[in-house]
Scaffold this active site. Structure first.
Site, mmCIF file in Angstrom:
data_model
loop_
_atom_site.group_PDB
_atom_site.id
_atom_site.type_symbol
_atom_site.label_atom_id
_atom_site.label_comp_id
_atom_site.label_asym_id
_atom_site.label_seq_id
_atom_site.Cartn_x
_atom_site.Cartn_y
_atom_site.Cartn_z
ATOM 1 N N CYS A 177 0.827 -1.202 0.000
ATOM 2 C CA CYS A 177 0.000 0.000 0.000
ATOM 3 C C CYS A 177 0.868 1.262 0.000
ATOM 4 O O CYS A 177 1.365 1.655 -1.050
ATOM 5 C CB CYS A 177 -0.979 -0.050 1.170
ATOM 6 S SG CYS A 177 -2.412 1.007 0.885
ATOM 7 N N HIS B 155 -3.596 -4.965 0.519
ATOM 8 C CA HIS B 155 -2.871 -5.518 1.668
ATOM 9 C C HIS B 155 -2.949 -7.047 1.627
ATOM 10 O O HIS B 155 -3.892 -7.629 2.170
ATOM 11 C CB HIS B 155 -3.500 -5.037 2.974
ATOM 12 C CG HIS B 155 -3.292 -3.592 3.239
ATOM 13 N ND1 HIS B 155 -2.298 -3.119 4.069
ATOM 14 C CD2 HIS B 155 -3.937 -2.508 2.778
ATOM 15 C CE1 HIS B 155 -2.352 -1.795 4.111
ATOM 16 N NE2 HIS B 155 -3.341 -1.402 3.337
ATOM 17 N N GLU C 239 -1.393 -9.158 3.265
ATOM 18 C CA GLU C 239 -1.143 -9.814 4.559
ATOM 19 C C GLU C 239 -2.413 -10.338 5.215
ATOM 20 O O GLU C 239 -2.370 -11.302 5.983
ATOM 21 C CB GLU C 239 -0.421 -8.857 5.527
ATOM 22 C CG GLU C 239 -1.195 -7.615 5.982
ATOM 23 C CD GLU C 239 -1.001 -6.408 5.066
ATOM 24 O OE1 GLU C 239 -0.666 -6.603 3.886
ATOM 25 O OE2 GLU C 239 -1.190 -5.272 5.543
HETATM 26 N N1 GLN Z 1 -1.905 6.558 3.238
HETATM 27 C C1 GLN Z 1 -1.989 5.868 1.991
HETATM 28 C C2 GLN Z 1 -3.373 5.975 1.375
HETATM 29 O O1 GLN Z 1 -4.309 6.284 2.071
HETATM 30 C C3 GLN Z 1 -1.615 4.410 2.156
HETATM 31 C C4 GLN Z 1 -2.623 3.649 2.971
HETATM 32 C C5 GLN Z 1 -2.102 2.348 3.494
HETATM 33 O O2 GLN Z 1 -0.910 2.098 3.450
HETATM 34 N N2 GLN Z 1 -2.984 1.518 4.002
HETATM 35 O O3 GLN Z 1 -3.532 5.739 0.213
#
Ligand code: GLN
Length: 567
Positions: A414, A541, A543
């Site tokens: 992300c 994500h 994970e």
């Molecule tokens: N802050 C970034 C976004 O909102 C990444 C979010 C995250 O890593 N979950 O896109």
């Protein structure tokens, strides 16, 4: 919540009525109630029952999404986009199920629902009160979600493990304790088992096991009308018979029902340890179901627990994060790395690096800066996990640069994909001040932009959340091979920003390829750098869906590459 249609479960095998196990905790928080509850789930599953789980969090937030990981540990994300307590992650991993946002009950959700009903006139003429309106709502909610199919299961659950967050006696948890007290009469005492998790400290030169804290917490619980059937005692060392006897005498349980949950080499031993002390038999006799003679599931757990113990050769992964002071902040990422390390047969060492410490002159001492860089440079692979806000961003960008330039395996999750993109734009495409709209107001620099559909006024539950399909657009790439050459992947999201769609062609021409995009073909989801052993980022994500015997493919790729295995 709608009433439950019991006809759908009556007569099902092997139980004739939904079985509930309620896990409460006393003395301290952080005793491992979640692992205890998940392990009980495993024991029920090993007896052939389909198991689901409910976590109760007595805070006023509607969900965990608006809490900092420093407050409450990681925010776990579900398929349906629920931003929930990390214990739901334990349940999904231990029981290999997929839960819904309603499986996490909070005070905020319960009160919102009751207040909405009051406004609608559902309680017309009545004074709306904690008892019975809030307590009824809690019980209806539990019954409703307990009977829902969990994703991937072909049968409704036979049993539901309910974990009450916090410790008994907290002001916040009182309505829930009262609801659970009443619940035993609603479902019948033969269908509910109360398990209380407590602490037995070990003190003095001879290591005396102290029972008083447990005596007090059980007394408090009983004062609230709940008599525990099983007492799980967390302790550094196994309980001796004398302690067991004493606890049985003072806490109104049989000595067989006093279970020692002492420290073990890894958490996979916990269900085995509980089974050895007869917890399956206790559950079967209290809840009235038959136990099979042996269980393949428990054998598999034991094999895995022993395999994890046997790993010796170390592999170092540098985790460059901003909440590294609390390892629970990255619980699922840690688990996914562990799962992948079991698969490559290596003992995982995570080198935690606070990303600001990779920034020269950021306020951290020069020695800390040097040490952080030494640690990063000595790692076999680098991981930049998700995150929010500008603190430490430049350190993450430097880590991504180091991995790219030095052929070090890199996985960006992300925010980790976004920083790799920023770095590439700055140092390969020559866009000098390239940045994300999250950290820099100057629009000209935005290589990562705010997604158009996201709310600018409301923070709770408004990100791009939950499971979404990502089709692969490139036939031959490492990440697709890791996903068994699937056409597309379904992974969970939680973000507000994305790679600027206007720059994609330029970035790809320079060698950083977005090999997976969303179904519109516009939004970047998976990146992979050409001519690098493993330089991968995912906007989602991965994970959250990793399992002990089925590691998440991007994490497996990182570990394989870190071991020098070709992908
Ligand atoms: N802050 C970034 C976004 O909102 C990444 C979010 C995250 O890593 N979950 O896109």
């Amino acid at each position: 919540m709608a009433n439950v249609d019991m006809s759908s479960i009556s007569g099902s095998n092997p139980v004739d009525y939904m079985k509930y196990v309620v896990v409460t905790g006393g003395v301290l928080s952080g005793l491992g109630k979640g692992v205890t509850a998940s392990s009980i789930g495993v024991l029920l599953k090993s007896a052939g029952l389909h198991v689901t789980a409910v976590k109760i969090d007595p805070y006023l937030n509607s969900d965990a999404g608006t809490m900092s990981p420093f407050e409450h540990g990681e925010v776990f994300v579900l398929d349906d986009g629920g931003e929930v307590d990390l214990d739901l992650g334990n349940y999904e991993r231990f029981l290999d199920i997929a839960l819904s946002k309603d499986n996490n009950i909070t005070t905020g959700k319960v009160y919102s629902s009751v207040i909405e009903k009051e406004r609608r006139g559902d309680y017309l003429g009545k004074t709306v009160q904690v008892v019975p309106h809030i307590t009824d709502e809690i019980q209806d909610w539990i019954e409703n979600v307990a009977n829902r199919y969990s994703n991937g299961e072909n049968k409704p659950p036979d049993a539901c493990v309910i974990e009450l967050g916090g410790t008994v006696g907290d002001i916040e948890s009182a309505p829930f304790v009262e609801a659970l007290r009443q619940f035993q009469f609603r479902v019948g005492k033969e269908n509910i088992c109360f398990v209380h998790v407590s602490l037995v400290p070990v003190m003095g030169p001879v290591g005396e096991q102290k029972t008083k804290p447990t005596q007090h917490t059980v007394k408090e619980l009983r004062g609230l009308g709940i008599i525990p059937d099983i007492l799980v005692c967390r302790s550094e060392v196994a309980l001796v018979d004398e302690t067991r006897e004493k606890l049985a005498k003072f806490c109104h349980v049989s000595s067989e029902a006093v279970i020692s949950a002492h420290d073990v080499a890894n958490i996979y031993h916990v269900p085995i340890m509980m089974n050895r002390q007869g917890v399956r038999e206790l559950l079967a006799s209290k809840l009235n179901f038959d136990l099979p003679d042996n269980s393949k599931l428990l054998q598999d757990w034991e094999t895995m627990a022993n395999h994890v113990n046997s790993l010796e050769e170390e592999i170092h992964i540098a985790m460059v994060g901003k909440y590294t002071g609390l390892s629970d902040s990255y619980l699922s990422v840690t688990k996914a790395l562990q799962h992948a390390s079991y698969s490559v047969g290596k003992k995982l060492i995570i080198d935690w690096i606070e990303s600001v410490n990779l920034e020269e002159g950021s306020g951290s001492e020069y020695e800390v800066y040097q040490k952080s860089w030494d640690l990063l440079k000595s790692a076999d692979g680098i991981l930049v996990p998700g995150g929010f806000g500008g603190r430490g961003i430049e350190g993450k960008i430097s880590a991504a640069k180091y991995a790219r330039e030095n052929n070090i395996p890199y996985l960006g999750v992300c925010l980790g994909l976004q920083v790799a993109t920023i770095e590439f734009c700055r140092n390969v495409l020559g866009i000098r001040n390239a940045n994300s709209a999250e950290f820099d107001d100057n629009e000209e620099n935005h290589v990562v932009v705010f997604m158009p559909e996201i709310s600018k006024t409301h923070m709770g539950g408004t990100m791009r959340l939950g499971s979404k399909p990502t089709p692969f657009l490139v036939d031959d790439c490492k990440i697709r091979r890791l996903y068994n050459n699937e056409e597309y992947v379904n992974e969970r999201h939680r973000h507000r920003y994305e790679v600027n769609p206007e720059l994609i062609i330029k970035i790809e021409e320079a060698g950083l390829i977005y090999v997976g995009k969303d179904e519109t073909g516009q939004r970047c989801e998976i990146m992979e750098l050409r001519d690098h052993p493993y330089y991968v980022g995912t906007q989602y994500h991965p994970e959250f869906k990793s399992r002990p015997g089925r590691p998440s493919p991007p994490f497996l790729g990182l570990l394989k590459a870190a071991c020098g295995i070709d992908i």
